[in-house]
Design an enzyme around this catalytic site. Structure first.
Site, PDB file in Angstrom:
ATOM      1  N   HIS A   1       0.854  -1.192   0.000  1.00 51.28           N
ATOM      2  CA  HIS A   1       0.000   0.000   0.000  1.00 51.28           C
ATOM      3  C   HIS A   1       0.891   1.243   0.000  1.00 51.28           C
ATOM      4  O   HIS A   1       2.010   1.226   0.497  1.00 51.28           O
ATOM      5  CB  HIS A   1      -0.923  -0.003   1.231  1.00 51.28           C
ATOM      6  CG  HIS A   1      -1.956   1.083   1.166  1.00 51.28           C
ATOM      7  ND1 HIS A   1      -1.692   2.377   1.546  1.00 51.28           N
ATOM      8  CD2 HIS A   1      -3.232   1.070   0.722  1.00 51.28           C
ATOM      9  CE1 HIS A   1      -2.765   3.116   1.350  1.00 51.28           C
ATOM     10  NE2 HIS A   1      -3.717   2.343   0.845  1.00 51.28           N
TER      11      HIS A   1
ATOM     12  N   GLU B   1      -3.444   3.341  -7.234  1.00 52.91           N
ATOM     13  CA  GLU B   1      -3.882   4.431  -6.360  1.00 52.91           C
ATOM     14  C   GLU B   1      -2.897   5.592  -6.490  1.00 52.91           C
ATOM     15  O   GLU B   1      -1.804   5.539  -5.903  1.00 52.91           O
ATOM     16  CB  GLU B   1      -3.887   3.987  -4.890  1.00 52.91           C
ATOM     17  CG  GLU B   1      -4.913   2.950  -4.543  1.00 52.91           C
ATOM     18  CD  GLU B   1      -5.187   2.929  -3.036  1.00 52.91           C
ATOM     19  OE1 GLU B   1      -6.361   2.941  -2.678  1.00 52.91           O
ATOM     20  OE2 GLU B   1      -4.230   2.920  -2.242  1.00 52.91           O
TER      21      GLU B   1
END
Ligand code: G3P
Length: 214
Positions: free
Chosen positions: A85, A133
């Site tokens: 992430h 992202e």
């Protein structure tokens, strides 16, 4: 569509959000899951909500103080894990090791990446899915599907050119059902989101809105 709600370390009640995820999941064809902090995986999994880890380390059982072992999160009830992430970046070799660790523990894998080039590299490591992202949109409430639709389409192409079996999710700023539909229209098979649910006054209402058009 897969809707994966990452609770990060927001000051919400992970169990209460998980109960909302479980209940709204019953009302929709979409697949809803929640990724609480590692410390809360067991309690969250006990709600019956599909539970994911936010991270696993590229390690095996042994002398690894302070690390997160894939087998432990699986034992606690997680069925999948995020890897790399934007807020928990790993080196390429460690992403590879974390994917292998997760597979060893039978965890589904989503490897996150900032942009289409990284998505291609992530897809080459053989995860179940990748998630694009753009870091600058995370937590802004401005959906990637509106602010930067090209990045989603290019990520879908990049993943497909490497491995047609790897699903592509997108995330950053997703908070409404329209955002989820727009993500799907760009070729994404799901969304990764956080603040739109974790910081909502009423997480159930936020989740209902997300899946309403699906
Ligand atoms: O993991 C999801 C994430 O980084 C996006 O966060 O708050 O923009 O939905 P948010």
């Amino acid at each position: 569509m897969f809707v994966l709600v990452n609770l990060k370390t927001y000051p919400c009640d992970p169990v209460a959000v998980a109960e909302a995820v479980r209940d709204v999941n019953e009302t929709t064809d979409a697949r809803l899951a929640v990724a609480p902090p590692a410390t809360h995986i067991e309690r969250v999994a006990e709600t019956g909500a599909e539970t994911w880890a936010q991270h696993v380390d590229p390690i095996e059982h042994g002398s690894n103080t302070g690390h997160t072992l894939a087998e432990h999160v699986a034992d606690a009830g997680a069925v999948g894990t995020l890897i790399n992430h934007s807020e928990r970046r790993l080196k390429l070799a460690d992403i590879d090791g974390a994917v292998q660790a997760a597979e060893r523990a039978d965890l589904e894998t989503v490897v996150c990446a900032n942009n289409p080039a990284q998505i291609g590299a992530a897809a080459a490591l053989g995860p179940d899915a990748v998630a694009v992202e753009p870091p600058e949109l995370i937590g802004t409430g401005t959906p990637v599907s509106q602010a930067d639709p090209d990045v989603v389409e290019d990520a879908v192409d990049a993943a497909a050119s490497v491995d047609a079996d790897v699903s592509v999710l997108c995330g950053a700023g997703i908070s409404t059902g329209d955002d989820v539909v727009a993500a799907g229209d760009l070729g994404s098979e799901g969304v990764l989101l956080a603040s739109g649910v974790a910081k909502a006054d009423d997480p159930t209402a936020a989740l209902e809105d997300l899946v309403a058009p699906l």
